[in-house]
Scaffold this motif. Sequence first.
Motif, PDB file in Angstrom:
ATOM      1  N   LEU A   1       0.851  -1.188   0.000  1.00  0.00           N
ATOM      2  CA  LEU A   1       0.000   0.000   0.000  1.00  0.00           C
ATOM      3  C   LEU A   1       0.885   1.235   0.000  1.00  0.00           C
TER       4      LEU A   1
ATOM      5  N   GLU B   1      -2.511   3.335  -5.140  1.00  0.00           N
ATOM      6  CA  GLU B   1      -3.822   2.679  -5.212  1.00  0.00           C
ATOM      7  C   GLU B   1      -4.888   3.493  -4.473  1.00  0.00           C
TER       8      GLU B   1
ATOM      9  N   ILE C   1      -8.317  -1.259  -3.577  1.00  0.00           N
ATOM     10  CA  ILE C   1      -7.893  -2.258  -2.589  1.00  0.00           C
ATOM     11  C   ILE C   1      -9.049  -3.206  -2.295  1.00  0.00           C
TER      12      ILE C   1
ATOM     13  N   TRP D   1      -7.834  -2.347   7.470  1.00  0.00           N
ATOM     14  CA  TRP D   1      -7.823  -3.300   6.361  1.00  0.00           C
ATOM     15  C   TRP D   1      -7.772  -4.730   6.872  1.00  0.00           C
TER      16      TRP D   1
END
Length: 291
Positions: free
Chosen positions: A204, A208, A213, A255
């Motif tokens: 990451l 992006e 993601i 995440w």
Amino acid sequence: MEQPQLDRKPPWLRAKIPGGAAYNEIRGIVRSYNLHTVCESALCPNIGECWSRRTATLMILGDRCTRSCRFCAVTTAKPLPVNYEEPKNVALAIKAMGLKYAVITSVARDDLKDGGAEIWAQTIKEVRALNPETKIEVLIPDFRGNMKSLLTVLEARPDVLNHNVETVPRLQKRVRPQARYERSLEILKRAAQEGFPTKTGLMLGIGETTGEIESTLVDLYGIGVRILTLGQYLRPSKDHLPIDRWVSPEEFNAWKAFALKMGFHHVESGPLVRSSYHADEYIGIGKEVLL
């Protein structure tokens, strides 16, 4: 040009300084068997921590890669001839280290007809013969999509099959120009279909978006991947791609929660996480959980 606030690493990216008895012992073992590690070749920030914990990721098929990924510090050059003593030396080094969980990776060898698959298989067999209780995770290249090469590796029965997609589909060509997102998905999908616990990783902070993601994680879960690593992209040199942003520990935690809620069975997510980071913690996870 990078934004000024990206010139200095944030405090959460401070890594352990290499050193100490265990670190020196691991370095000595690697040198004595004339082996390479991705820890050194890829300038991994965790080398101090991992080697002090007596873990290292051995890299086979030399230290010269036939690809020129724009995020990676491994040298791109014409490879040296294959060392057919390497599989045995890897097995001996793993025994000397006393590893219960071994992670093995390689450079890409597009110069070889099978991409190095036979050496991969022989390495797994040698490690298994000399270290029957050791779990083996293999972090493989894509073999240019050659499923015969993949099956050669799988027939040697590693415990975990790892192949990194590295980034979201839109950035693939920019980040790893000789690879293909769909090709990587096929490698992972086939490994999962063959019944192997399957793992991948993403960087990451390389450009992006949140939506990208999310959709990439949906793709990965959909093909059977159940082990995931997420880490901060760190620029090895000014010749590599610039950092787009520093991703906070809080976002990495979010995440991880997102991926676990999706159904991933094991997720390592954090600024310093790399593909083999704390991989030995999978020892206590049963195969039926990882699949």
